[in-house]
Design a protein around this motif. Structure first.
Motif, PDB file in Angstrom:
ATOM      1  N   ILE A  46      62.399  43.139 -12.017  1.00  0.00           N
ATOM      2  CA  ILE A  46      61.350  42.119 -11.993  1.00  0.00           C
ATOM      3  C   ILE A  46      61.826  40.882 -11.247  1.00  0.00           C
ATOM      4  O   ILE A  46      61.075  40.288 -10.455  1.00  0.00           O
ATOM      5  CB  ILE A  46      60.922  41.755 -13.424  1.00  0.00           C
ATOM      6  CG1 ILE A  46      60.259  42.961 -14.107  1.00  0.00           C
ATOM      7  CG2 ILE A  46      59.964  40.565 -13.420  1.00  0.00           C
ATOM      8  CD1 ILE A  46      59.898  42.731 -15.559  1.00  0.00           C
ATOM      9  N   ARG A  49      61.229  41.175  -7.665  1.00  0.00           N
ATOM     10  CA  ARG A  49      59.834  41.215  -7.227  1.00  0.00           C
ATOM     11  C   ARG A  49      59.178  39.839  -7.210  1.00  0.00           C
ATOM     12  O   ARG A  49      58.092  39.686  -6.636  1.00  0.00           O
ATOM     13  CB  ARG A  49      59.032  42.145  -8.145  1.00  0.00           C
ATOM     14  CG  ARG A  49      59.456  43.596  -8.062  1.00  0.00           C
ATOM     15  CD  ARG A  49      58.673  44.474  -9.022  1.00  0.00           C
ATOM     16  NE  ARG A  49      57.239  44.465  -8.750  1.00  0.00           N
ATOM     17  CZ  ARG A  49      56.359  45.245  -9.381  1.00  0.00           C
ATOM     18  NH1 ARG A  49      56.787  46.079 -10.320  1.00  0.00           N
ATOM     19  NH2 ARG A  49      55.081  45.181  -9.093  1.00  0.00           N
ATOM     20  N   LEU A  59      54.177  43.421 -16.005  1.00  0.00           N
ATOM     21  CA  LEU A  59      55.534  43.888 -15.778  1.00  0.00           C
ATOM     22  C   LEU A  59      56.296  43.796 -17.096  1.00  0.00           C
ATOM     23  O   LEU A  59      56.016  42.912 -17.912  1.00  0.00           O
ATOM     24  CB  LEU A  59      56.224  43.018 -14.729  1.00  0.00           C
ATOM     25  CG  LEU A  59      55.476  42.804 -13.409  1.00  0.00           C
ATOM     26  CD1 LEU A  59      56.207  41.786 -12.538  1.00  0.00           C
ATOM     27  CD2 LEU A  59      55.292  44.119 -12.670  1.00  0.00           C
ATOM     28  N   TYR A 104      56.563  41.268 -21.734  1.00  0.00           N
ATOM     29  CA  TYR A 104      55.507  41.661 -20.801  1.00  0.00           C
ATOM     30  C   TYR A 104      55.034  40.426 -20.052  1.00  0.00           C
ATOM     31  O   TYR A 104      54.705  39.410 -20.662  1.00  0.00           O
ATOM     32  CB  TYR A 104      54.349  42.320 -21.549  1.00  0.00           C
ATOM     33  CG  TYR A 104      54.635  43.755 -21.936  1.00  0.00           C
ATOM     34  CD1 TYR A 104      54.189  44.815 -21.158  1.00  0.00           C
ATOM     35  CD2 TYR A 104      55.399  44.052 -23.066  1.00  0.00           C
ATOM     36  CE1 TYR A 104      54.470  46.136 -21.491  1.00  0.00           C
ATOM     37  CE2 TYR A 104      55.695  45.361 -23.405  1.00  0.00           C
ATOM     38  CZ  TYR A 104      55.227  46.401 -22.615  1.00  0.00           C
ATOM     39  OH  TYR A 104      55.512  47.696 -22.943  1.00  0.00           O
TER      40      TYR A 104
END
Length: 371
Positions: A99, A102, A179, A358
């Motif tokens: 993550i 990204r 994510l 999340y």
């Protein structure tokens, strides 16, 4: 927000919540979503909080969600998605490094301000709900939180500590494009009716012998153990002891900060704010606070007189052994120890459940300039 069957109501203060309806959605595992703790969180979180309740057409409340809008000035850094993500990546937790790669910028630039959902606490971020509540109701609340996040100018929506076993919420969030990464392990200890003897069956024979030796050393040192309601008279001494604990681990913390928190807890919980005390030579030498919610205890603050204890195992006696011994007498079925120090907790009979963060980055209107 409303659909054909449901309506979402929004409250800005825990004291405004319809108490019986909110309480009916909670489990014994949900102390930090109870109205008493939410009131404490409002006064200490340093950010605005909102509470969503989903009502059916007939008026029954079936699900709810606690939220907090947090920026870079929110002091609870490990409950924020930016710092939690960095910490999890450093710790090698599943999914965190991916993550990080990204995000278009640093975690704080990409994710803050954020709408933290599921409660302003460490562990067990959830949508409290009735047992028969289905996916449509949970998704309605999740969608409304996203709408309110965008309305408040948030860069992201976050559920920092969703339980591994909460498959309904996890599926809803995954399907909506969140994510996720592992964010911690939450430890708790079930206490049998057999008390301490039952507890000893949870650990290895080698650990059992060590525990019995540690307890014998405590007795031989003349340490008195007791559990009693937290009182204002105890607060100054407990503040001193927690400051010692923090200093030992290099954390900047003052006795006054502990005193403030303990007074908040005392005002909110009354006699349900209890404390496990180790007393030696007439002075409190160690403590652990225990908040009671239904038939569960939640271990919170702790502190120890390190100059006095020398090599005595005051920590384990005060935090684990004596509360376990006393639990059955108090009608307590489980003790919660939360996140961190998992190895020590597992070695003392706890079980641990993975928690998952999340994250949903939100598209914000781009800034334009006019010449």
């Amino acid at each position: 927000m409303s659909t054909e069957r449901t309506t979402v109501r929004t409250f800005s203060r825990a004291t405004d919540l319809p108490h019986p309806r909110w309480a009916a959605l909670l489990r014994p595992e949900d102390l930090y979503l109870g109205e008493r703790w939410l009131a404490v969180a409002e006064r200490t979180a340093g950010c605005p909080m909102r509470y969503l309740m989903l009502d059916e057409e007939g008026g029954r409340s079936v699900a709810a969600l606690a939220t907090a809008l947090a920026g870079a000035d929110a002091p609870w850094v490990l409950g924020r998605p930016d710092t939690l993500l960095e910490f999890s990546a450093k710790d090698g937790r599943e999914g965190a490094e991916e993550i990080l790669g990204r995000l278009p910028a640093s975690p704080s630039e990409s994710l803050l301000p954020t709408l933290v959902c599921g409660g302003r606490h460490m562990g067990r971020s959830r949508v409290p709900r009735l047992p028969d509540t289905g996916r449509a109701e949970v998704e309605a609340l999740v969608a409304e939180a996203e709408r309110q996040a965008a309305e408040q100018g948030a860069a992201s929506v976050a559920y920092p500590f969703v339980e591994e076993s909460d498959t309904l919420l996890r599926q809803v969030l995954a399907d909506r494009g969140y994510l996720s990464h592992e964010s911690g392990r939450y430890s708790s200890l079930r206490v049998g009716e057999g008390g301490f003897e039952d507890y000893l069956t949870l650990v290895s024979a080698r650990r059992r012998r060590r525990i019995l030796t540690e307890r014998r050393r405590i007795r031989e040192a003349g340490i008195e153990l007791r559990i009693e309601p937290l009182s204002a008279e105890l607060v100054p001494r407990l503040g001193e002891l927690e400051a010692q604990l923090m200093a030992k681990y290099g954390i900047e913390w003052t006795a006054g900060q502990t005193e403030q928190v303990l007074h908040e807890m005392l005002a909110a919980f009354g006699t349900d704010a209890q404390v496990s005390l180790a007393v030696g030579d007439g002075e409190v030498r160690g403590f652990a606070t225990l908040l009671r919610f239904e038939n569960h205890w939640y271990a919170r603050q702790g502190g120890f007189d390190y100059a006095y204890q020398d090599r005595l195992p005051l920590y384990f006696e005060t935090v684990y052994y004596f509360p376990v011994e006393a639990a059955a007498r108090h009608g307590v079925e489980a003790i919660h120890y939360g996140l961190g120090s998992e190895e020590a907790k597992l070695s003392r009979g706890c079980t641990a459940e993975s928690q998952y963060s999340y994250l949903l980055p939100l598209a914000r209107p781009s800034r334009t300039t006019h010449g």
